[in-house]
Every structure is written in C-alpha cells, then in structure tokens.
Design an enzyme around this catalytic site. Structure first.
Site, PDB file in Angstrom:
ATOM      1  CE  LYS A 141      -4.316  -1.802   1.605  1.00  0.00           C
ATOM      2  NZ  LYS A 141      -5.228  -2.054   2.693  1.00  0.00           N
ATOM      3  CE  LYS A 150      -8.561 -11.670  -3.362  1.00  0.00           C
ATOM      4  NZ  LYS A 150      -8.378 -11.872  -1.945  1.00  0.00           N
ATOM      5  CE  LYS A 199     -18.668  -5.070  -3.871  1.00  0.00           C
ATOM      6  NZ  LYS A 199     -19.461  -4.492  -2.850  1.00  0.00           N
TER       7      LYS A 199
HETATM    8  P1  AMP Z   1     -11.633  -8.662   1.582  1.00  0.00           P
HETATM    9  O1  AMP Z   1     -12.757  -7.744   1.878  1.00  0.00           O
HETATM   10  O2  AMP Z   1     -11.283  -8.763   0.138  1.00  0.00           O
HETATM   11  O3  AMP Z   1     -10.432  -8.433   2.462  1.00  0.00           O
HETATM   12  O4  AMP Z   1     -12.143 -10.106   1.942  1.00  0.00           O
HETATM   13  C1  AMP Z   1     -12.672 -10.483   3.197  1.00  0.00           C
HETATM   14  C2  AMP Z   1     -12.560 -11.966   3.361  1.00  0.00           C
HETATM   15  O5  AMP Z   1     -13.071 -12.673   2.231  1.00  0.00           O
HETATM   16  C3  AMP Z   1     -11.100 -12.427   3.513  1.00  0.00           C
HETATM   17  O6  AMP Z   1     -11.053 -13.405   4.525  1.00  0.00           O
HETATM   18  C4  AMP Z   1     -10.752 -13.025   2.171  1.00  0.00           C
HETATM   19  O7  AMP Z   1      -9.819 -14.058   2.307  1.00  0.00           O
HETATM   20  C5  AMP Z   1     -12.088 -13.542   1.659  1.00  0.00           C
HETATM   21  N1  AMP Z   1     -12.145 -13.410   0.193  1.00  0.00           N
HETATM   22  C6  AMP Z   1     -12.145 -12.259  -0.523  1.00  0.00           C
HETATM   23  N2  AMP Z   1     -12.217 -12.493  -1.855  1.00  0.00           N
HETATM   24  C7  AMP Z   1     -12.265 -13.841  -1.995  1.00  0.00           C
HETATM   25  C8  AMP Z   1     -12.362 -14.723  -3.123  1.00  0.00           C
HETATM   26  N3  AMP Z   1     -12.450 -14.277  -4.374  1.00  0.00           N
HETATM   27  N4  AMP Z   1     -12.395 -16.045  -2.890  1.00  0.00           N
HETATM   28  C9  AMP Z   1     -12.340 -16.524  -1.628  1.00  0.00           C
HETATM   29  N5  AMP Z   1     -12.261 -15.753  -0.527  1.00  0.00           N
HETATM   30  C10 AMP Z   1     -12.217 -14.430  -0.696  1.00  0.00           C
END
Ligand code: AMP
Ligand code: TRP
Length: 334
Positions: A114, A197, A200
């Site tokens: 970041k 993956k 957002k």
């Molecule tokens: P984030 O808001 O992207 O930090 O995601 C929150 C949680 O969702 C974290 O525990 C990530 O590991 C899980 N996560 C986010 N995107 C994915 C994805 N495409 N597949 C599986 N787990 C995800």
C-alpha cells in the site's frame, strides 16, 4: 467441556459482501460456530484506515452485520460485535504497538504494497499500525484459532510473535493463536476473468456476484460468465478456469460433489450448465437478501443484537486488559 475458541474479523468496506467473501470466509465462520466458542467482529476501526465517508461507513457497518446474521451467524451461538463498541481493542492495541519493532512492522507486505502504491507522504500511520490492532483483536479473546484468508498469514505470524514476546517478558498471559488458513478450494474467481480472484477492486463489476444484488442481475451475470474452449462440463482449473470456477460455486452452494454435477451435464452444453448454476446461486441468495433487508429495516432490533454482543465480548476483553495492565506495571484504578 469447553470448546476451542475462534476469533475472526471482517472489514465493513463494502455495502454488500460478494460470493468470494461468503464462500471464502463467512461460510467457514458459520460452520465453526457449531464446534467452537466463536467471536466474530466487524472491524470498523480497521476500516478507518481507508478514510471512508462517515455515512457510508455507518451504512456499510450495519449492512455487514445484517448480512452476517442473514448468512447464518447465530448471535446465541456466537459472540457477534462491532470492534469500535469494545474500547479494550484500542487499549490493547497501544500496548501491542509498544511491543512491536519499527523494522518488524515495516516488513508487513500489506503495508509495503500500500505504501508503495500511494507513497510515504500519503500513507496513513493507521495502515502501518493496522496489524498491531489486529493482534489486539485476537489476543484480547485468548483465541486458539483465527480463520483468515492466505493474505493474512503474515499478520497472524506477527500476532504469535507478539504474544510469545509478551509472555516471555511479563509472564504467561496470552494464548498463542493458530492461523486457520482457509482452503484454496474456497477461492472464487472473477466470472469474466477466471484467473483473478473475485474482488470489488476488479475493473468491471460484471464478473462479481454481490450477495445483495437482485436475483435478475445475478442471474444475468452468471449466464454471461466467460467459458472456455471445448464443450464439456469438466473440472480442470488449468485448462478450464471458467467452467471450474462455476463448478466450485455450484458444488459449494448445493452441497453436491463436483463429479456428480459433471455427470449430470454429460452431453449437454455450457448454456444449460450456466442456467443451472444461475438457478442455484439465485435461489441460495434470495432468502439471504430478503433477511438482510428485513434486519436493516428494524434498527432497534439490530442495535439490541449489537449491544448484547458488545456486552458479551467486553466481559472477556476487560479481564484480559486488567491482567495485561497489572503485568506491565500500570496501576489499576482503586
Ligand atoms: P476482503 O474484503 O477482500 O479483504 O475479503 C474479506 C474476506 O473474504 C477475507 O477473509 C478473504 O480471504 C475472503 N475473500 C475475498 N475475496 C475472496 C475470493 N475471491 N475467494 C475466496 N475468498 C475471498
Ligand atoms: N485484517 C483482516 C482482513 O483484512 C481483518 C481483521 C481485523 C481480522 N482484525 C482481525 C481478521 C482479527 C481476523 C482476526 O481480512
């Protein structure tokens, strides 16, 4: 017999969770609450590191809690709460900061990424101290296990180092937590770009399934998911990432095995298959969306759930902070 304790947190950065968040994280939370003494928090203080708009932060925080409830977190079984409503997180966070080396914190890859992106003059100190607050979240509750995605592995290692350091310096106080790194199989990919993956931050939202989107929108997105060459519905992550991703989604939401689904679609085309995936996703999410909207429509009820959760969490957190203060030489108020 007391059950092992788990703690996890999720940031309220978005209005709706997406299918990756659910299948990759929240679904495990729901499963773990049956066999564990579970503490789950929406980490609104962590969200401040990205300077959200106040109205949006408030809305996203409530929406996150409502979705967790709608997706199956049971406040009778788990302790579900907002990080900012339990002041001990900040209290222990400071102590964790005093225990952490500057170089040690500088090595966190999330911070490095970041700060490289926005530059040292623009990165907030909160991004730097973020992992110490996360360590406090975990250690306050003496958690045995912390279910998180692979990207959080380094933060869990830091938490373990800090707990070990505190214990050896001041006497055994903290449980050393174990990371419970969520399985690769639970990773969900973008419907339009199945080698990235689902996220957002993708350029286009057309490959993203949001829990709170309308059934029509989600059905359309799945039916227009990119597929691979060939015609067979067959799991092969390297050669057929698009179909494999849809198979993972179908299988996890329906509880059916991949081979069972493959067998059903022998001799049928991708079109039929995508129609069936769309139906499974839409029917799975329909009641979740309805329940979330219902909960958001009743702020008095939602606030009561939050209050009860914070009170339960506080009992544990207070006890830990009192012990820590005593150990490090702060004087308890008489
Ligand atoms: P984030 O808001 O992207 O930090 O995601 C929150 C949680 O969702 C974290 O525990 C990530 O590991 C899980 N996560 C986010 N995107 C994915 C994805 N495409 N597949 C599986 N787990 C995800
Ligand atoms: N840093 C985690 C993430 O971005 C969220 C988080 C904050 C967390 N505190 C936590 C996760 C404590 C587990 C335990 O996903």
């Amino acid at each position: 017999m007391s059950q092992p304790r788990v703690l996890s947190g999720i940031q309220p950065t978005n209005g709706s969770f997406h299918l990756g968040n659910y299948l990759g994280a929240v679904k495990q939370w729901v499963d773990l609450q049956k066999s564990h003494d579970a503490f789950y928090c929406v980490v609104d203080l962590h969200a401040l590191t990205s300077s959200p708009d106040p109205k949006e932060l408030r809305q996203n925080t409530l929406t996150s809690i409502a979705q967790l409830l709608a997706l199956g977190i049971d406040p009778e079984q788990s302790t579900l709460f907002l990080q900012s409503q339990v002041a001990e997180h900040n209290q222990l966070g400071w102590i964790m900061e005093c225990l952490t080396g500057f170089g040690e914190a500088s090595r966190m890859t999330q911070f490095k990424d970041k700060s490289q992106k926005v530059g040292n003059d623009r990165i907030g100190v909160g991004v730097f101290t973020y992992p110490m607050l996360m360590a406090a979240d975990i250690l306050l509750y003496q958690a045995d296990q912390v279910p998180v995605g692979e990207d959080q592995r380094q933060h869990i290692e830091l938490t373990r180092d800090l707990a070990t350091r505190f214990n050896s310096q001041y006497g055994k106080t903290f449980t050393i937590p174990q990371g419970y790194i969520l399985k690769e199989g639970a990773k969900i990919y973008d419907l339009q770009d199945p080698t990235s993956k689902m996220s957002k931050s993708a350029e286009s939202m057309s490959g993203l399934i949001e829990i709170l989107d309308t059934p029509e929108t989600n059905s359309k997105k799945i039916k227009s998911a990119i597929t691979d060459t060939g015609r067979e519905v067959h799991f092969d992550a390297a050669e057929k990432p698009g179909i494999s991703n849809l198979l993972t989604i179908f299988s996890t939401l329906s509880g059916r095995s991949i081979s069972d689904i493959e067998a059903e679609f022998v001799g049928k085309g991708y079109g039929d298959f995508k129609g069936a995936v769309a139906e499974v996703v839409v029917e799975y999410l329909r009641p979740v969306r309805t329940k979330t909207l219902e909960l958001l429509d009743d702020p008095v009820h939602l606030n009561a759930i939050l209050k009860a959760g914070a009170e339960k969490a506080e009992v544990v957190a207070r006890k830990t902070v009192a012990e820590v203060y005593e150990r490090i030489g702060l004087i308890a108020r008489g």
